[in-house]
Write an enzyme that holds these catalytic residues in place. Structure first.
Site, mmCIF file in Angstrom:
data_model
loop_
_atom_site.group_PDB
_atom_site.id
_atom_site.type_symbol
_atom_site.label_atom_id
_atom_site.label_comp_id
_atom_site.label_asym_id
_atom_site.label_seq_id
_atom_site.Cartn_x
_atom_site.Cartn_y
_atom_site.Cartn_z
ATOM 1 N N HIS A 82 -31.315 12.469 16.195
ATOM 2 C CA HIS A 82 -31.543 13.833 15.697
ATOM 3 C C HIS A 82 -32.479 13.859 14.497
ATOM 4 O O HIS A 82 -33.030 14.907 14.162
ATOM 5 C CB HIS A 82 -30.224 14.588 15.456
ATOM 6 C CG HIS A 82 -29.486 14.242 14.199
ATOM 7 N ND1 HIS A 82 -28.432 13.356 14.168
ATOM 8 C CD2 HIS A 82 -29.623 14.688 12.930
ATOM 9 C CE1 HIS A 82 -27.960 13.277 12.930
ATOM 10 N NE2 HIS A 82 -28.663 14.070 12.160
ATOM 11 N N ASP A 218 -26.821 8.173 19.039
ATOM 12 C CA ASP A 218 -27.691 8.971 18.168
ATOM 13 C C ASP A 218 -28.625 8.070 17.350
ATOM 14 O O ASP A 218 -28.489 7.954 16.140
ATOM 15 C CB ASP A 218 -26.807 9.830 17.247
ATOM 16 C CG ASP A 218 -27.575 10.973 16.608
ATOM 17 O OD1 ASP A 218 -28.825 10.922 16.629
ATOM 18 O OD2 ASP A 218 -26.933 11.904 16.092
ATOM 19 N N SER A 650 -27.671 11.095 7.354
ATOM 20 C CA SER A 650 -27.932 10.767 8.747
ATOM 21 C C SER A 650 -28.949 9.649 8.821
ATOM 22 O O SER A 650 -29.981 9.694 8.153
ATOM 23 C CB SER A 650 -28.476 11.979 9.494
ATOM 24 O OG SER A 650 -27.409 12.715 9.984
HETATM 25 N N1 ARG Z 1 -23.966 17.340 12.563
HETATM 26 C C1 ARG Z 1 -24.996 16.369 12.399
HETATM 27 C C2 ARG Z 1 -25.750 16.672 11.103
HETATM 28 O O1 ARG Z 1 -25.336 17.415 10.318
HETATM 29 C C3 ARG Z 1 -25.890 16.298 13.600
HETATM 30 C C4 ARG Z 1 -26.769 17.466 13.858
HETATM 31 C C5 ARG Z 1 -27.677 17.384 15.054
HETATM 32 N N2 ARG Z 1 -26.998 17.567 16.311
HETATM 33 C C6 ARG Z 1 -26.690 18.754 16.892
HETATM 34 N N3 ARG Z 1 -25.985 18.727 17.982
HETATM 35 N N4 ARG Z 1 -27.061 19.903 16.427
HETATM 36 O O2 ARG Z 1 -26.882 16.758 10.896
HETATM 37 N N1 GLU Z 2 -25.800 14.851 10.591
HETATM 38 C C1 GLU Z 2 -25.933 14.846 9.177
HETATM 39 C C2 GLU Z 2 -27.385 14.607 8.737
HETATM 40 O O1 GLU Z 2 -28.300 14.950 9.431
HETATM 41 C C3 GLU Z 2 -24.984 13.889 8.595
HETATM 42 C C4 GLU Z 2 -23.641 14.437 8.703
HETATM 43 C C5 GLU Z 2 -23.140 14.949 7.403
HETATM 44 O O2 GLU Z 2 -23.480 16.051 6.970
HETATM 45 O O3 GLU Z 2 -22.360 14.186 6.811
HETATM 46 O O4 GLU Z 2 -27.643 14.149 7.658
#
Ligand code: ARG
Ligand code: GLU
Length: 715
Positions: A82, A218, A650
């Site tokens: 991502h 991921d 991330s």
């Molecule tokens: N929750 C993760 C973060 O905060 C992954 C986000 C990307 N994935 C998604 N399904 N939207 O960034």
């Molecule tokens: N998916 C998050 C990012 O893009 C990390 C998850 C979080 O917020 O801890 O940094």
């Protein structure tokens, strides 16, 4: 005795061993003993050193807001899928859809340059508090203080960069009680080496996002290229793979419950020292309001994305972004509610004030400070709400956000026409999107406009709306759908053909374009909020920041036995904790790891988010896991641990006690999303992609095992 008890409870509520995002250069002084006690096997100097090669040389900011790490001495870096998403999407076409199909270069020649992508390393970190705060006089106004601080920072940055190829930035810590300088090296020739297909990288889609258990691979791989001198260079075919002085060894031994782990990366933003007033506002107003507005927006997009592949593709990235914050806020407000966060904060504040009992003057000062907080937040609540209706409701409509971005364009053009200094060309170029609108479907946006305007006029009172909107509301007898029809059926800005022509002769016919109905609408909104809401909001935010600074100072002075870590601010940090499961809700406990079995289980539900290519299922049936299987013969996909992380983490390397890479951080659990406001070691977990799943995908799924030869894999 009583006093002793008070201090004791105060400390025990604060000093949770796994909480904290620590500055790497201070680990030696602040955390090392505790890390050792928890099992860490290396020295602090191996984490951060400015004289010797250390781990910090292998951790980098990836693009705008992720982390990545070096895993070979040929510049190979690992990050999340991502995080690589927009670069991969940028390289993809309908014929060569790398998002959908994945991509692995089979030689250096096949590595694909990513325009605009940068990777940033930290060369050194220095405390510059004294220099930033020098020449400040007690008698100065806030404004004078601000401008002197800004000036000092500029000087420090310029000085630091002088005669080097480095960049530099200074950031405030502890709400401006301290300042640190970061000297950085920014690489600009970054190439895509490999990515799994989206069905693996984003397996579970929005359904699984922010949720444990997880099964998505991921990750994506890139390579840093440098000039012949190993220094950053613009893209050139003759550039060579960067040779770093440190890269992470990879362990395929796996980890078990209770093992030490640490995360080294660039967490973006946390607010752990908010007062009860702020937390209450967040839980009762900000989060619910934003969640509600995003839900409406997501429903409209989802409905249209279902109707065609081209719409789905057009909105997929945008949808994921909107959904990501939406879901986090939702988890956050539920978590805070469940943990009775406001009461906890109130008790804490009371204990803090009580602890000042021996110093009457100080106690009075801080009691007043709390009253000031309370008063300011009452005022701020109203403005914050208005601002949210601006940014999450009106600007949620692409056409409006787009046209309102033209206000500065017309302003610069007027200057130009009057022969004044202007930045027209630049601002025009920035506002003009690549035509035809790649990421905007007129019918969808009109629908969005209808949905958002209907809420807006219902929820925002007449006196708080731009007058131009009220007059249209009157003209259309309060029918917001008709307003949207009128705007979208008569605007050149939103019509690809007309817009194309318009941008060709923009200067010549600007007077006419300035009368465009959607532009007029967007401009009215922009001007109203810029004048009536934004300055006041910023003013109060500034006040709050000043109060926070005092509060933070008070906490650090008073609670001597606790080491306070600074809130995340996009700078390099170390978090450490243990590999461990958690209790989710009544009768539900979570194991700390997942396996490929779970991916197959999810896939068999038939839900769209759990689709995988047949090849994955084939390999699964053959149990072709090679050296990547755990002792029980299963392929582990992800694990959780009590490392304190946030957005920006991330892609961060997740390391074992010996500093070997055991995975890549990519998310947090639903119950734990509140950790940006209040960390709780009982149930806040970071989610890590097991490095063995990554290696398996590269080697067995993609057949790019040759890449493993440049890694240092230890067993
Ligand atoms: N929750 C993760 C973060 O905060 C992954 C986000 C990307 N994935 C998604 N399904 N939207 O960034
Ligand atoms: N998916 C998050 C990012 O893009 C990390 C998850 C979080 O917020 O801890 O940094």
């Amino acid at each position: 005795m009583k006093k002793f008890l008070i201090c004791f409870t105060l400390l025990s509520t604060l000093a949770k061993s796994d909480e904290g995002m620590w500055m790497p250069q201070l680990v030696d002084a602040l955390n090392f003993k505790d890390m050792k006690k928890n099992g860490f096997k290396l020295s602090a100097e191996q984490i951060y050193s400015i004289n010797k090669a250390s781990m910090k040389d292998a951790v980098a900011i990836f693009g705008g807001g992720c982390t990545s790490e070096l895993i070979s001495n040929k510049g190979l870096i690992l990050t999340n899928h991502h995080c690589g998403f927009s670069s991969i999407a940028g390289l993809s076409t309908v014929q060569k859809d790398y998002l959908k199909n994945g991509y692995f270069a089979m030689s250096a020649a096949e590595e694909l340059p990513c325009k605009g992508l940068t990777v940033t390393f930290i060369k050194r970190i220095d405390d510059v508090t004294k220099k930033v705060l020098q020449n400040l006089n007690q008698t100065f106004s806030e404004k004078q203080r601000d401008s002197i601080i800004k000036l000092n920072i500029k000087t420090i940055e310029t000085e630091a960069k002088k005669n080097t190829h480095y960049e530099a930035f200074v950031r405030p810590f502890y709400y401006g009680n301290e300042y640190y300088l970061f000297l950085t090296e920014v690489f600009k020739d970054i190439r895509l080496v490999g990515t799994p297909p989206e069905s693996l990288g984003k397996f579970g889609g929005e359904t699984d996002n922010w949720v444990w258990p997880r099964h998505n691979a991921d990750f994506s791989l890139f390579r840093i290229y440098a000039g012949k001198d190993n220094k950053p260079a613009e893209y050139a075919t003759e550039n060579v793979a960067y040779v770093p002085n440190y890269s992470f060894p990879i362990s395929i031994k796996g980890s078990k419950e209770g093992d030490f782990t640490m995360v080294y990366g660039f967490p973006g933003r946390t607010q752990e020292y908010l007062t009860s007033y702020a937390v209450e506002l967040l839980m009762k107003q900000q989060d619910p309001l934003r969640v509600g507005l995003r839900e409406i927006r997501l429903n409209v997009l989802e409905e249209d994305m279902k109707t065609s592949d081209s719409l789905r593709l057009m909105y997929t990235g945008k949808y994921a972004n909107i959904a990501n914050a939406y879901k986090k806020w939702k988890g956050e407000m539920q978590g805070l509610e469940k943990s009775d966060a406001v009461t906890k904060k109130r008790n804490f504040e009371k204990t803090f004030l009580d602890a000042l009992a021996s110093d009457a003057e100080k106690q009075k000062k801080y009691t007043e400070l709390m009253t000031q907080f309370e008063k300011t937040y009452i005022e701020y609540a109203y403005l914050s709400k208005q601002f949210d209706y601006y940014s999450e409701c009106l600007l949620a409509i692409d056409g409006i956000r787009y046209t309102s971005s033209f206000v500065p364009v017309f302003a610069e053009l007027k200057k130009k026409q009057n022969g004044l200094d202007n930045r027209f060309e630049k601002v025009f170029k920035e506002s003009k999107p690549s035509l035809p609108f790649k990421n905007l479907n007129k019918a969808t946006d009109k629908k969005l406009c209808k949905a958002m305007l209907s809420v807006y006029f219902k929820e925002v009172n007449q006196g708080a709306r731009p007058p131009h909107l009220d007059s249209l509301f009157a003209v259309f007898n309060g029918n917001t759908d008709s307003i949207a029809d009128y705007l979208y059926n008569n605007s050149a800005f939103i019509d690809n053909d007309k817009a194309k022509a318009m941008f060709e002769d923009f200067e010549k016919n600007s007077a006419e374009y300035e009368k465009d109905v959607l532009y007029t609408f967007g401009a009215a909104i922009y001007n109203y909020y810029q004048k009536n809401i934004i300055p006041q909001t910023s003013y109060l935010e500034k006040q709050i920041a000043e109060l926070q600074k005092e509060y933070m100072k008070g906490l650090r002075e008073t609670i001597k036995n606790k080491t306070f870590y600074p809130d995340a601010n996009g700078t390099l940090r170390v978090a450490y904790g243990k590999v461990e499961g958690y209790k989710g809700r009544d009768a539900v406990s979570y194991r700390y790891y997942t396996t490929l079995d779970g991916l197959v289980e999810k896939n068999s539900t038939g839900a769209e988010d759990f689709y995988v290519k047949e090849r994955v299922l084939d390999l699964y049936r053959k149990k072709d896991f090679g050296p990547y299987a755990d002792k029980d013969g299963k392929l582990r996909t992800a694990f959780i641990a009590s490392n304190h992380t946030t957005g920006g983490n991330s892609g961060s390397p997740v390391l074992n006690a010996k500093g070997e890479l055991i995975g890549t951080n990519f998310d947090r659990n639903w119950e734990g999303t509140m950790s940006d406001i209040m960390y709780n070691v009982d149930f806040c977990r970071n989610i890590t992609l097991d490095i063995r799943f990554t290696l398996w995908v590269i080697d067995r799924y993609a057949g790019a095992g040759y890449l493993l030869k440049e890694m240092k894999i230890v067993n």
